[in-house]
Design a protein around this motif. Structure first.
Motif, PDB file in Angstrom:
ATOM      1  N   ILE A  41       0.867  -1.188   0.000  1.00  0.00           N
ATOM      2  CA  ILE A  41       0.000   0.000   0.000  1.00  0.00           C
ATOM      3  C   ILE A  41       0.896   1.228   0.000  1.00  0.00           C
ATOM      4  N   GLY A  42       0.930   1.903  -1.126  1.00  0.00           N
ATOM      5  CA  GLY A  42       1.750   3.109  -1.238  1.00  0.00           C
ATOM      6  C   GLY A  42       3.225   2.848  -1.016  1.00  0.00           C
ATOM      7  N   GLY A  43       3.675   1.625  -1.304  1.00  0.00           N
ATOM      8  CA  GLY A  43       5.078   1.284  -1.105  1.00  0.00           C
ATOM      9  C   GLY A  43       5.353   0.635   0.240  1.00  0.00           C
ATOM     10  N   TYR A  44       4.357   0.573   1.112  1.00  0.00           N
ATOM     11  CA  TYR A  44       4.543  -0.011   2.444  1.00  0.00           C
ATOM     12  C   TYR A  44       3.975  -1.423   2.515  1.00  0.00           C
ATOM     13  N   LYS A  45       4.766  -2.316   3.106  1.00  0.00           N
ATOM     14  CA  LYS A  45       4.311  -3.676   3.375  1.00  0.00           C
ATOM     15  C   LYS A  45       4.127  -3.855   4.880  1.00  0.00           C
ATOM     16  N   ILE A  46       3.502  -4.968   5.258  1.00  0.00           N
ATOM     17  CA  ILE A  46       3.210  -5.139   6.679  1.00  0.00           C
ATOM     18  C   ILE A  46       4.483  -5.269   7.509  1.00  0.00           C
ATOM     19  N   PHE A  47       5.581  -5.660   6.893  1.00  0.00           N
ATOM     20  CA  PHE A  47       6.845  -5.818   7.629  1.00  0.00           C
ATOM     21  C   PHE A  47       7.502  -4.469   7.928  1.00  0.00           C
ATOM     22  N   ASP A  48       6.964  -3.384   7.357  1.00  0.00           N
ATOM     23  CA  ASP A  48       7.469  -2.052   7.666  1.00  0.00           C
ATOM     24  C   ASP A  48       6.873  -1.513   8.964  1.00  0.00           C
ATOM     25  N   ILE A  49       5.876  -2.217   9.509  1.00  0.00           N
ATOM     26  CA  ILE A  49       5.223  -1.789  10.744  1.00  0.00           C
ATOM     27  C   ILE A  49       6.090  -2.167  11.945  1.00  0.00           C
ATOM     28  N   LYS A  50       6.459  -1.172  12.749  1.00  0.00           N
ATOM     29  CA  LYS A  50       7.261  -1.389  13.959  1.00  0.00           C
ATOM     30  C   LYS A  50       6.492  -0.842  15.159  1.00  0.00           C
ATOM     31  N   PHE A  51       6.334  -1.663  16.177  1.00  0.00           N
ATOM     32  CA  PHE A  51       5.624  -1.238  17.384  1.00  0.00           C
ATOM     33  C   PHE A  51       6.651  -0.717  18.387  1.00  0.00           C
ATOM     34  N   VAL A  52       6.731   0.608  18.474  1.00  0.00           N
ATOM     35  CA  VAL A  52       7.822   1.246  19.210  1.00  0.00           C
ATOM     36  C   VAL A  52       7.402   1.759  20.589  1.00  0.00           C
ATOM     37  N   SER A  53       6.106   1.789  20.867  1.00  0.00           N
ATOM     38  CA  SER A  53       5.634   2.162  22.203  1.00  0.00           C
ATOM     39  C   SER A  53       4.344   1.404  22.484  1.00  0.00           C
ATOM     40  N   ALA A  54       4.079   1.154  23.752  1.00  0.00           N
ATOM     41  CA  ALA A  54       2.907   0.361  24.133  1.00  0.00           C
ATOM     42  C   ALA A  54       2.475   0.742  25.538  1.00  0.00           C
ATOM     43  N   PHE A  55       1.161   0.712  25.762  1.00  0.00           N
ATOM     44  CA  PHE A  55       0.610   1.160  27.039  1.00  0.00           C
ATOM     45  C   PHE A  55      -0.543   0.245  27.452  1.00  0.00           C
ATOM     46  N   ASP A  56      -0.585  -0.057  28.759  1.00  0.00           N
ATOM     47  CA  ASP A  56      -1.627  -0.943  29.270  1.00  0.00           C
ATOM     48  C   ASP A  56      -1.839  -0.640  30.757  1.00  0.00           C
ATOM     49  N   VAL A  57      -2.866  -1.274  31.339  1.00  0.00           N
ATOM     50  CA  VAL A  57      -3.160  -1.061  32.759  1.00  0.00           C
ATOM     51  C   VAL A  57      -2.961  -2.333  33.583  1.00  0.00           C
ATOM     52  N   ALA A  58      -2.682  -3.466  32.935  1.00  0.00           N
ATOM     53  CA  ALA A  58      -2.571  -4.752  33.649  1.00  0.00           C
ATOM     54  C   ALA A  58      -1.204  -4.884  34.305  1.00  0.00           C
ATOM     55  N   GLU A  59      -1.187  -5.280  35.574  1.00  0.00           N
ATOM     56  CA  GLU A  59       0.072  -5.376  36.300  1.00  0.00           C
ATOM     57  C   GLU A  59       0.989  -6.460  35.733  1.00  0.00           C
TER      58      GLU A  59
END
Length: 361
Positions: A41-59
């Motif tokens: 899609i527009g030159g981007y593939k799913i492998f270009d996706i990087k998860f660089v931050s994450a937030f949750d409430v579970a201990e």
């Protein structure tokens, strides 16, 4: 192409399916990615996706690396036994109204000692330090205050947003204007499944309408066994969800059904189903000479694969908007990928608009 730097709000089953699904294709390069639009899609593939931050409430998730956190209970997505190390550390998010009474013991939220404002400052710093470009919102249904809190964070941090939940942000005029003024793109609201209950119901309703019949009554009942369905046992959390799902179907009809003739929504929690979702759809109507007809169908699907197959397109479409300097709600991607977009189209029309958007038209 540059990588797509994504932050996730809510490290639950939907996100676990997204991470494991991308890794599944990485391990099986001979397989074609089964997505909604294209591998590219527009030159981007799913492998270009990087998860660089994450937030949750579970201990049991906060403080863990992302590859560990996605396997923590009550998550039950296990398409792969493990994924490679993801150095991103899950950070604490404010609870607000994000934990319902039926899932509090299942999730075990952390005991918070910081104020919401203190956490906001820490979150914005984390987004800037990690170079997060967009937030992917996977908060539980009914998290009205929490979704608005995170929408404010996106605006203050200068990042785009994909609102997968049925709290109306992209489709709300006031919020839409805020994102337009900041020149930040947003896709929303309430993500469709790849082949899910609502998309199937929409197509059947549109078929009956296009063929000139009269629909007299219709229902869609859904049951499942994950925390999403446990959370939705709390009926007060379902107001926006029912509006989103019902409007997604009603929008396909020339003549809207009265409220007492249509039911579209969750029904019950069956824990032994796990991530399996079962949907029952029934449509009763009349054709020529008032002759009655009835459609009855059942859909059984992995609810999290349904979400992940759509999210990979939403992420790449939002990245295109960032590259192109486009702000505000993205009308075409939202219409194709979301249940409650700013403007409703038929799915056939939305697909054409989506293709034009990807092509830069």
């Amino acid at each position: 192409m540059k990588e797509i730097r994504v932050g996730v709000i809510g490290v639950g089953n939907c996100f676990a399916g997204l991470v494991q699904g991308i890794e599944y294709y990485r391990r099986n390069p001979d397989k074609t990615v089964i997505g909604i639009m294209h591998e590219d899609i527009g030159g981007y593939k799913i492998f270009d996706i990087k998860f660089v931050s994450a937030f949750d409430v579970a201990e049991n998730k906060i403080g863990k690396t992302l590859d560990e956190a996605i396997y923590q209970p009550p998550n039950c997505v296990d398409w792969l036994p493990k994924v490679p190390k993801i150095e991103t550390i899950v950070k604490e998010a404010p609870i607000l109204d994000g934990v319902g009474v039926y899932v509090e013991k299942m999730i075990k939220p952390i005991k918070q000692t910081k104020s919401d404002e203190e956490l906001k400052r820490e979150i914005i710093k984390e987004l800037k330090d990690t170079g997060t470009e967009m937030l992917l919102n996977y908060l539980p249904v009914g998290s009205e205050k929490a979704v608005r809190y995170w929408s404010t964070i996106a605006l203050e941090a200068g990042v785009g947003m994909i609102n997968c939940m049925p709290v109306f942000i992209a489709s709300d005029k006031n919020w839409a204007e805020k994102f337009e003024r900041k020149k930040l793109p947003i896709i929303g609201d309430d993500i469709k499944g790849q082949v899910g209950a609502t998309i199937l119901n929409r197509v059947l309703a549109k078929l009956c309408d296009d063929r000139g019949t009269i629909i007299d009554q219709m229902y869609q009942i859904n049951v499942g066994g994950n925390t999403d369905f446990a959370n939705m046992l709390e009926r007060s959390r379902l107001i926006s969800k029912k509006i989103s799902k019902t409007e997604a179907v009603q929008s396909q009809l020339t003549q809207r059904l009265s409220d007492d003739k249509i039911y579209v929504g969750p029904s019950d929690f069956l824990p032994f189903l796990g991530n399996t979702k079962i949907c029952y759809i029934n449509i009763k109507g009349r054709m020529f000479a008032d002759r009655p007809f009835e459609i009855e169908c059942k859909l059984t699907v992995d609810d999290k694969a349904n979400s992940a197959g759509v999210a990979v397109d939403a992420i790449r479409c939002l990245k295109l908007a960032l590259d192109r300097g486009i702000g505000g709600p993205l009308i075409s991607p939202s219409a194709y990928l979301m249940k409650h977009p700013p403007i409703q189209y038929s799915d056939a029309e939305a697909k054409i608009l989506m293709e034009k958007y990807i092509a830069g038209e």
